[in-house]
Design an enzyme around this catalytic site. Structure first.
Site, PDB file in Angstrom:
ATOM      1  N   HIS A  73      41.496  -1.136  27.755  1.00 23.13           N
ATOM      2  CA  HIS A  73      41.238  -2.439  27.143  1.00 23.13           C
ATOM      3  C   HIS A  73      40.220  -3.252  27.946  1.00 23.13           C
ATOM      4  CE1 HIS A  73      44.034  -4.554  29.952  1.00 23.13           C
ATOM      5  NE2 HIS A  73      44.863  -3.553  29.748  1.00 23.13           N
ATOM      6  N   ASP A  75      40.044  -6.651  27.825  1.00 20.94           N
ATOM      7  CA  ASP A  75      40.486  -8.003  28.163  1.00 20.94           C
ATOM      8  C   ASP A  75      41.336  -8.043  29.421  1.00 20.94           C
ATOM      9  OD1 ASP A  75      42.555  -6.653  26.720  1.00 20.94           O
ATOM     10  OD2 ASP A  75      43.532  -8.575  26.313  1.00 20.94           O
ATOM     11  N   GLU A 132      44.563  -6.619  24.418  1.00 26.16           N
ATOM     12  CA  GLU A 132      45.794  -5.910  24.766  1.00 26.16           C
ATOM     13  C   GLU A 132      46.815  -6.839  25.413  1.00 26.16           C
ATOM     14  OE1 GLU A 132      48.596  -3.602  27.313  1.00 26.16           O
ATOM     15  OE2 GLU A 132      47.119  -5.107  27.921  1.00 26.16           O
TER      16      GLU A 132
END
Length: 367
Positions: A73, A75, A132
């Site tokens: 992910h 983020d 996520e």
């Protein structure tokens, strides 16, 4: 903004990713840079790269007979004054160094290095996804599973979650159940005129406190279940008998149970059917676990290459591959105990070690 060089060493690439802030819902700048870097790779046509929101995916199509998915992910949790990165005594500090820009950097680096390399032994799918660290409804990998499920199909999926460079197989399922006791308000000086909801919910809490956790071995991975109160609320005023009391119950269940089986187990254990009409029960959230699937050949080959494996005791996105029958594991650098902390950090040696192990796996012919 300086373009990303995915072929640079994974430590430098980790530092570059950390220095591009990307808290959840603000991944666009990083997604743009990752997409641009992938489109510059030689031998990778634009048709083999897709963008969905701030989720970017790329795939090789070389007909190598086996496909390995590398997913991570983009983020992070909100910044806490820990960007840009700092390198101190061979330890990289900064937001996302553990969760999970170091893992993502390793995956991006190896995809770029091997996509057109003659020694690659498995076709690769790279997924860099958004959101996520927030509610599941925003999760970019979950969205991709619905819009483009073929991008989640393969022989083995790896998630770059921090695992200290050890394979963490499968994951537990999780559900949250809210139990509410209803009573009647009254002045605390005349409590007998009301019915104290906090007192009524006491036996439910006691029952949860007495829960004996089941332990189960699946493919040599040891999972331990847990039933716990994670939120407790009951208050009106300091001189008032409360008319409602809420208990939020979290059940972490081994992946040999389905979601329905897990819910039925909790309802039976708490004897919900025996509660009177003064209680309501609401299922607030539920996510399935993922079986480790370590008997499948691609997973067995990874274990042989890395040498260490254990059960994943939390929930991760590996569970999104389970409905597709794809064995999935967590494998990335970093101590998960440092995830989300202000002092988030990862030893650079662990980044290079994970990259070396994974490259060895991806360039070794299946036996």
């Amino acid at each position: 903004m300086t373009p990303l060089d995915l072929t640079s060493d994974p430590v430098s690439l980790t530092a570059a990713l950390v220095d591009i802030p990307s808290p959840s819902h603000h991944e666009k700048q990083l997604a743009d840079l990752v997409e641009a870097a992938l489109r510059r790779l030689p031998g990778l046509p634009d048709s083999q790269i897709i963008r969905r929101g701030n989720t970017v995916a790329a795939a090789t199509r070389r007909g190598l007979g086996r496909r390995v998915i590398l997913a991570g992910h983009l983020d992070t949790v909100p910044l806490a004054g820990n960007v840009p990165h700092q390198l101190i005594d061979d330890v990289l500090h900064g937001c996302g160094t553990v969760d999970m820009k170091s893992g993502l950097a390793v995956y991006l680096h190896l995809f770029a290095l091997l996509a057109d390399a003659p020694d690659l032994t498995s076709d690769l799918t790279l997924i860099a996804y958004e959101a996520e660290e927030v509610e599941s409804r925003f999760n970019g990998l979950g969205h991709l599973a619905v819009s483009d499920p073929e991008w989640l199909r393969g022989d083995l999926a790896l998630l770059g979650e921090p695992s200290n460079g050890i394979i963490e197989a499968g994951c537990q399922g999780t559900l949250r159940l809210r139990v509410t006791a209803h009573g009647a308000r009254a002045h605390s000086a005349r409590a007998w005129l009301g019915e104290n909801a906090a007192h009524r919910i006491g036996p439910v809490i006691a029952r949860i406190a007495d829960y004996e956790a089941r332990r189960v071995d699946i493919d040599g991975c040891h999972y331990r279940e847990g039933l716990n109160v994670v939120q407790l609320e009951s208050f009106v005023a300091t001189n008032t008998i409360p008319d409602k009391a809420h208990v939020l119950v979290n059940f972490r269940f081994a992946p040999d149970r389905t979601e329905d089986e897990a819910l039925d187990h909790v309802l039976r254990y708490l004897a919900i059917d025996n509660l009177d009409d003064g209680f309501t029960v609401t299922l607030e959230d539920s996510m399935p676990g993922a079986l480790p699937g370590l008997q499948q050949s691609a997973a067995a080959a990874l274990i042989e290459s890395v040498g260490e494996v254990r059960a994943k005791l939390g929930w991760t996105d590996v569970a999104r591959f389970a409905p597709l029958g794809v064995p999935a594991v967590n494998f990335g650098p970093g101590d998960p105990a440092f995830a989300h902390r202000v002092e988030e950090q990862v030893p650079v040696a662990q980044i290079t070690h994970v990259a070396s192990q994974l490259r060895n796996f991806l360039t070794t012919r299946p036996s």
